[in-house]
Design a protein around this motif. Structure first.
Motif, PDB file in Angstrom:
ATOM      1  N   ARG A   1      -6.818  -5.342  -3.885  1.00 51.84           N
ATOM      2  CA  ARG A   1      -7.201  -5.148  -2.478  1.00 51.84           C
ATOM      3  C   ARG A   1      -6.678  -3.823  -1.941  1.00 51.84           C
ATOM      4  NH1 ARG A   1      -5.781 -10.703  -2.016  1.00 51.84           N
ATOM      5  NH2 ARG A   1      -3.795 -10.137  -1.031  1.00 51.84           N
ATOM      6  N   LYS A   2      -5.471  -3.452  -2.320  1.00 51.25           N
ATOM      7  CA  LYS A   2      -4.885  -2.203  -1.823  1.00 51.25           C
ATOM      8  C   LYS A   2      -5.584  -0.981  -2.419  1.00 51.25           C
ATOM      9  CE  LYS A   2      -2.105  -4.575   0.644  1.00 51.25           C
ATOM     10  NZ  LYS A   2      -2.412  -4.732   2.095  1.00 51.25           N
TER      11      LYS A   2
ATOM     12  N   THR B   1       4.126  -6.846  -6.993  1.00 48.37           N
ATOM     13  CA  THR B   1       3.092  -7.565  -6.258  1.00 48.37           C
ATOM     14  C   THR B   1       2.225  -8.334  -7.248  1.00 48.37           C
ATOM     15  OG1 THR B   1       1.340  -7.335  -4.596  1.00 48.37           O
ATOM     16  CG2 THR B   1       1.459  -5.631  -6.290  1.00 48.37           C
ATOM     17  N   THR B   2       1.106  -8.872  -6.779  1.00 51.02           N
ATOM     18  CA  THR B   2       0.193  -9.617  -7.641  1.00 51.02           C
ATOM     19  C   THR B   2      -1.027  -8.754  -7.958  1.00 51.02           C
ATOM     20  OG1 THR B   2      -1.057 -10.558  -5.788  1.00 51.02           O
ATOM     21  CG2 THR B   2       0.904 -11.768  -6.549  1.00 51.02           C
TER      22      THR B   2
ATOM     23  N   GLU C   1       0.821  -1.210   0.000  1.00 51.79           N
ATOM     24  CA  GLU C   1       0.000   0.000   0.000  1.00 51.79           C
ATOM     25  C   GLU C   1       0.857   1.262   0.000  1.00 51.79           C
ATOM     26  OE1 GLU C   1      -0.718  -1.818   4.189  1.00 51.79           O
ATOM     27  OE2 GLU C   1      -0.085  -2.495   2.199  1.00 51.79           O
TER      28      GLU C   1
ATOM     29  N   GLU D   1      -4.099  -9.500  -7.620  1.00 49.29           N
ATOM     30  CA  GLU D   1      -5.081  -9.663  -6.551  1.00 49.29           C
ATOM     31  C   GLU D   1      -4.757  -8.755  -5.360  1.00 49.29           C
ATOM     32  OE1 GLU D   1      -4.997 -12.985  -9.255  1.00 49.29           O
ATOM     33  OE2 GLU D   1      -3.399 -12.144  -7.989  1.00 49.29           O
ATOM     34  N   THR D   2      -3.486  -8.734  -4.984  1.00 47.63           N
ATOM     35  CA  THR D   2      -3.075  -7.876  -3.870  1.00 47.63           C
ATOM     36  C   THR D   2      -3.244  -6.405  -4.231  1.00 47.63           C
ATOM     37  OG1 THR D   2      -1.482  -9.510  -3.064  1.00 47.63           O
ATOM     38  CG2 THR D   2      -1.151  -7.229  -2.369  1.00 47.63           C
TER      39      THR D   2
END
Length: 226
Positions: free
Chosen positions: A193-194, A186-187, A152, A189-190
């Motif tokens: 989310r962030k 990162t991915t 984040e 998906e991550t």
């Protein structure tokens, strides 16, 4: 990959050559070689002949490989953008790859031809140097981002950089989310989310690739050690 010859001036799409007159552009066009690539085809990799690759149509993903063999996304080339200027000055391509992400048409200019052009039109050398410096600065910024521990924090720093570069709190992310995830280490998906986290706390609003910073100061507080 297929070779082709188009009746338009490839050099007209390239900011590098817009400083020249039309007649001069037409002379350069005679030195251009056209190639077509299908989605997923490799345009360049270490060990290839030293050429300047200019995107006439389509999109090219540029990346390098990390020590453990994973792709590290660097940038996307779109119409008028190019790669390979440093190779033409004798720097070997040790770890840079380019792959077409859609059907792509590329114009190439061989090293010896470009060197003759630089002698004839010194202003081109200045433009190439400016572009090379800009790429170096961008890579340094990316490396700084990847040194930040939390995803984040990396995302917040990236968004603040985008707003600063465009002098606006509203901007469009040029990269696809998968590419941005790779860029930030990162991915997808991550990353998703962030983004939702930053939206939930009221720092940003996002509609696909369109982002508006609602609370830049709050977003700045998210960033640590940057």
């Amino acid at each position: 990959m297929a070779n082709s010859k188009k009746d338009h001036l490839c050099v007209q799409h390239v900011p590098l050559f817009t400083v020249l007159e039309r007649a001069e552009q037409e002379q350069i066009e005679q030195l251009i070689h056209y190639k077509q690539f299908k989605q997923g085809e490799q345009l360049f990799m270490p060990g290839n002949p030293q050429q300047l690759f200019i995107v006439a149509r389509g999109e090219v993903k540029v990346y390098q490989l990390t020590a453990n063999g994973k792709e590290q996304f660097l940038r996307v080339l779109t119409q008028g953008e190019y790669e390979g200027e440093t190779w033409l000055f004798g720097n070997a391509n040790n770890n840079i790859f380019g792959t077409a992400t859609t059907e792509t048409e590329v114009c190439t200019l061989h090293r010896t031809d470009l060197q003759r052009l630089l002698k004839k039109y010194p202003v081109l050398a200045i433009k190439l140097l400016e572009k090379s410096v800009a790429k170096t600065v961008a890579l340094e910024k990316q490396n700084r981002l990847l040194m930040i521990d939390r995803v984040e924090d990396r995302l917040a720093a990236y968004l603040l950089n985008m707003a600063k570069a465009g002098a606006s709190d509203s901007f469009t992310i040029a990269m696809k989310m998968k590419e941005l995830a790779a860029f930030l280490g990162t991915t997808p998906e991550t990353l998703s989310r962030k983004f939702k986290l930053l939206e939930k706390v009221g720092y940003i609003k996002r509609q696909r690739r369109q982002v508006v910073l609602i609370n830049p100061q709050g977003l700045g507080m998210v960033v640590r050690h940057y």
